[in-house]
Design a protein around this motif. Structure first.
Motif, PDB file in Angstrom:
ATOM      1  N   GLN A   3       0.850  -1.184   0.000  1.00  0.00           N
ATOM      2  CA  GLN A   3       0.000   0.000   0.000  1.00  0.00           C
ATOM      3  C   GLN A   3       0.891   1.240   0.000  1.00  0.00           C
ATOM      4  OE1 GLN A   3      -0.558  -2.485   2.589  1.00  0.00           O
ATOM      5  NE2 GLN A   3      -1.762  -3.474   0.971  1.00  0.00           N
ATOM      6  N   LEU A   4       0.520   2.205  -0.816  1.00  0.00           N
ATOM      7  CA  LEU A   4       1.282   3.450  -0.941  1.00  0.00           C
ATOM      8  C   LEU A   4       0.368   4.631  -0.666  1.00  0.00           C
ATOM      9  CD1 LEU A   4       3.077   2.553  -4.300  1.00  0.00           C
ATOM     10  CD2 LEU A   4       4.031   2.367  -2.008  1.00  0.00           C
ATOM     11  N   VAL A   5       0.850   5.558   0.148  1.00  0.00           N
ATOM     12  CA  VAL A   5       0.058   6.738   0.490  1.00  0.00           C
ATOM     13  C   VAL A   5       0.927   7.973   0.302  1.00  0.00           C
ATOM     14  CG1 VAL A   5      -1.238   7.948   2.268  1.00  0.00           C
ATOM     15  CG2 VAL A   5      -1.330   5.437   2.139  1.00  0.00           C
ATOM     16  N   GLU A   6       0.474   8.870  -0.572  1.00  0.00           N
ATOM     17  CA  GLU A   6       1.199  10.114  -0.823  1.00  0.00           C
ATOM     18  C   GLU A   6       0.697  11.230   0.095  1.00  0.00           C
ATOM     19  OE1 GLU A   6       0.353   8.209  -4.956  1.00  0.00           O
ATOM     20  OE2 GLU A   6      -0.724   8.628  -3.088  1.00  0.00           O
ATOM     21  N   SER A   7       1.584  12.170   0.358  1.00  0.00           N
ATOM     22  CA  SER A   7       1.209  13.368   1.106  1.00  0.00           C
ATOM     23  C   SER A   7       2.125  14.505   0.688  1.00  0.00           C
ATOM     24  CB  SER A   7       1.311  13.124   2.619  1.00  0.00           C
ATOM     25  OG  SER A   7       2.640  12.818   2.981  1.00  0.00           O
ATOM     26  N   GLY A   8       1.719  15.722   1.039  1.00  0.00           N
ATOM     27  CA  GLY A   8       2.580  16.878   0.810  1.00  0.00           C
ATOM     28  C   GLY A   8       2.202  17.772  -0.338  1.00  0.00           C
ATOM     29  N   GLY A   9       1.153  17.419  -1.068  1.00  0.00           N
ATOM     30  CA  GLY A   9       0.747  18.280  -2.166  1.00  0.00           C
ATOM     31  C   GLY A   9       0.134  19.577  -1.660  1.00  0.00           C
ATOM     32  N   GLY A  10      -0.127  20.487  -2.586  1.00  0.00           N
ATOM     33  CA  GLY A  10      -0.744  21.744  -2.206  1.00  0.00           C
ATOM     34  C   GLY A  10      -0.633  22.772  -3.298  1.00  0.00           C
ATOM     35  N   LEU A  11      -0.904  24.017  -2.918  1.00  0.00           N
ATOM     36  CA  LEU A  11      -0.852  25.152  -3.835  1.00  0.00           C
ATOM     37  C   LEU A  11       0.387  25.986  -3.527  1.00  0.00           C
ATOM     38  CD1 LEU A  11      -2.149  27.088  -5.933  1.00  0.00           C
ATOM     39  CD2 LEU A  11      -3.395  28.121  -4.006  1.00  0.00           C
ATOM     40  N   VAL A  12       1.145  26.307  -4.567  1.00  0.00           N
ATOM     41  CA  VAL A  12       2.365  27.077  -4.380  1.00  0.00           C
ATOM     42  C   VAL A  12       2.534  28.017  -5.563  1.00  0.00           C
ATOM     43  CG1 VAL A  12       3.827  25.343  -5.517  1.00  0.00           C
ATOM     44  CG2 VAL A  12       4.834  26.894  -3.823  1.00  0.00           C
ATOM     45  N   GLN A  13       3.193  29.129  -5.337  1.00  0.00           N
ATOM     46  CA  GLN A  13       3.458  30.061  -6.432  1.00  0.00           C
ATOM     47  C   GLN A  13       4.644  29.577  -7.261  1.00  0.00           C
ATOM     48  OE1 GLN A  13       3.937  33.950  -4.612  1.00  0.00           O
ATOM     49  NE2 GLN A  13       1.787  34.438  -4.996  1.00  0.00           N
ATOM     50  N   ALA A  14       4.671  30.008  -8.493  1.00  0.00           N
ATOM     51  CA  ALA A  14       5.796  29.671  -9.365  1.00  0.00           C
ATOM     52  C   ALA A  14       7.107  30.105  -8.708  1.00  0.00           C
ATOM     53  CB  ALA A  14       5.629  30.349 -10.715  1.00  0.00           C
ATOM     54  N   GLY A  15       8.101  29.220  -8.804  1.00  0.00           N
ATOM     55  CA  GLY A  15       9.377  29.472  -8.168  1.00  0.00           C
ATOM     56  C   GLY A  15       9.488  28.904  -6.773  1.00  0.00           C
ATOM     57  N   GLY A  16       8.365  28.458  -6.236  1.00  0.00           N
ATOM     58  CA  GLY A  16       8.344  27.911  -4.885  1.00  0.00           C
ATOM     59  C   GLY A  16       8.729  26.448  -4.845  1.00  0.00           C
ATOM     60  N   THR A  78       9.772   5.259   3.457  1.00  0.00           N
ATOM     61  CA  THR A  78       9.261   6.427   2.745  1.00  0.00           C
ATOM     62  C   THR A  78      10.181   6.810   1.588  1.00  0.00           C
ATOM     63  OG1 THR A  78      10.383   7.956   4.227  1.00  0.00           O
ATOM     64  CG2 THR A  78       8.115   7.375   4.784  1.00  0.00           C
ATOM     65  N   VAL A  79       9.567   7.345   0.560  1.00  0.00           N
ATOM     66  CA  VAL A  79      10.277   7.932  -0.569  1.00  0.00           C
ATOM     67  C   VAL A  79       9.777   9.355  -0.730  1.00  0.00           C
ATOM     68  CG1 VAL A  79      10.630   7.856  -3.067  1.00  0.00           C
ATOM     69  CG2 VAL A  79      10.624   5.735  -1.732  1.00  0.00           C
ATOM     70  N   SER A  80      10.689  10.283  -0.880  1.00  0.00           N
ATOM     71  CA  SER A  80      10.328  11.694  -0.967  1.00  0.00           C
ATOM     72  C   SER A  80      10.700  12.273  -2.318  1.00  0.00           C
ATOM     73  CB  SER A  80      11.042  12.479   0.130  1.00  0.00           C
ATOM     74  OG  SER A  80      10.644  12.030   1.405  1.00  0.00           O
ATOM     75  N   LEU A  81       9.983  13.310  -2.692  1.00  0.00           N
ATOM     76  CA  LEU A  81      10.277  14.048  -3.914  1.00  0.00           C
ATOM     77  C   LEU A  81      10.335  15.523  -3.550  1.00  0.00           C
ATOM     78  CD1 LEU A  81      10.697  13.753  -7.014  1.00  0.00           C
ATOM     79  CD2 LEU A  81       8.274  14.371  -7.252  1.00  0.00           C
ATOM     80  N   GLN A  82      11.538  16.062  -3.520  1.00  0.00           N
ATOM     81  CA  GLN A  82      11.723  17.487  -3.256  1.00  0.00           C
ATOM     82  C   GLN A  82      11.617  18.221  -4.580  1.00  0.00           C
ATOM     83  OE1 GLN A  82      12.197  19.201  -0.291  1.00  0.00           O
ATOM     84  NE2 GLN A  82      12.026  21.027  -1.573  1.00  0.00           N
ATOM     85  N   MET A  83      10.679  19.149  -4.652  1.00  0.00           N
ATOM     86  CA  MET A  83      10.432  19.879  -5.891  1.00  0.00           C
ATOM     87  C   MET A  83      10.740  21.356  -5.674  1.00  0.00           C
ATOM     88  SD  MET A  83       6.903  18.014  -7.106  1.00  0.00           S
ATOM     89  CE  MET A  83       5.924  18.782  -5.821  1.00  0.00           C
ATOM     90  N   ASN A  84      11.732  21.846  -6.371  1.00  0.00           N
ATOM     91  CA  ASN A  84      12.135  23.241  -6.279  1.00  0.00           C
ATOM     92  C   ASN A  84      11.898  23.949  -7.613  1.00  0.00           C
ATOM     93  OD1 ASN A  84      13.097  22.743  -3.637  1.00  0.00           O
ATOM     94  ND2 ASN A  84      15.111  22.180  -4.418  1.00  0.00           N
ATOM     95  N   SER A  85      11.914  25.258  -7.566  1.00  0.00           N
ATOM     96  CA  SER A  85      11.734  26.068  -8.778  1.00  0.00           C
ATOM     97  C   SER A  85      10.518  25.601  -9.577  1.00  0.00           C
ATOM     98  CB  SER A  85      12.996  25.996  -9.656  1.00  0.00           C
ATOM     99  OG  SER A  85      14.131  26.433  -8.946  1.00  0.00           O
ATOM    100  N   LEU A  86       9.421  25.447  -8.883  1.00  0.00           N
ATOM    101  CA  LEU A  86       8.223  24.918  -9.528  1.00  0.00           C
ATOM    102  C   LEU A  86       7.680  25.877 -10.584  1.00  0.00           C
ATOM    103  CD1 LEU A  86       6.609  23.314  -6.396  1.00  0.00           C
ATOM    104  CD2 LEU A  86       7.065  22.113  -8.542  1.00  0.00           C
ATOM    105  N   LYS A  87       7.114  25.271 -11.624  1.00  0.00           N
ATOM    106  CA  LYS A  87       6.553  26.016 -12.746  1.00  0.00           C
ATOM    107  C   LYS A  87       5.072  25.678 -12.886  1.00  0.00           C
ATOM    108  CE  LYS A  87      10.905  25.398 -15.259  1.00  0.00           C
ATOM    109  NZ  LYS A  87      11.541  24.870 -16.508  1.00  0.00           N
TER     110      LYS A  87
END
Length: 122
Positions: A3-16, A78-87
């Motif tokens: 079983q896999l459960v994701e978390s951490g999504g949301g709304l962010v401004q460009a560049g965040g 856990t596996v993480s995905l760090q997302m920077n400089s979002l577009k």
């Protein structure tokens, strides 16, 4: 079964930045590879990144190289995905998935989470 459960999504401004997490439960093996995929409205699943069980080998889609980093903590399953400089074009539902036979091909992944929404505003 896994079983896999994701978390951490949301709304962010460009560049965040955002950090997604994928928590796994169930039986896992040292041959497991965990991947992140995303699906924007009206589009098919797109490979984002993948990591081997050891964490030594990683792979990224060209569109996210240099901006996203995949990592794992096997002690916490856990596996993480760090997302920077979002577009804005990163906006999608992000899924983590697990395969024992593939790498960046959606069809080779056997287990999928329910997804988490990432929205990047311009």
């Amino acid at each position: 079964q896994v079983q896999l459960v994701e978390s951490g999504g949301g709304l962010v401004q460009a560049g965040g930045s955002l950090r997604l997490s994928c928590a796994a439960s169930g039986r896992t093996y040292t041959t497991d590879r965990t991947g992140w995929f995303r699906q924007a409205p009206g589009k098919e699943h797109e490979f984002v990144a993948a990591i081997s069980w050891s964490g030594i080998t990683t792979s990224y889609a060209d569109s996210v190289k240099g901006r996203f980093t995949i990592s794992r903590d096997n002690a916490k399953n856990t596996v993480s995905l760090q997302m920077n400089s979002l577009k804005p074009e990163d906006t999608a539902v992000y899924y983590c998935a697990l395969t024992r036979s593939g790498w960046n091909n959606t069809k080779t992944y056997d287990y999928w989470g329910q997804g988490t929404q990432v929205t990047v505003s311009s």
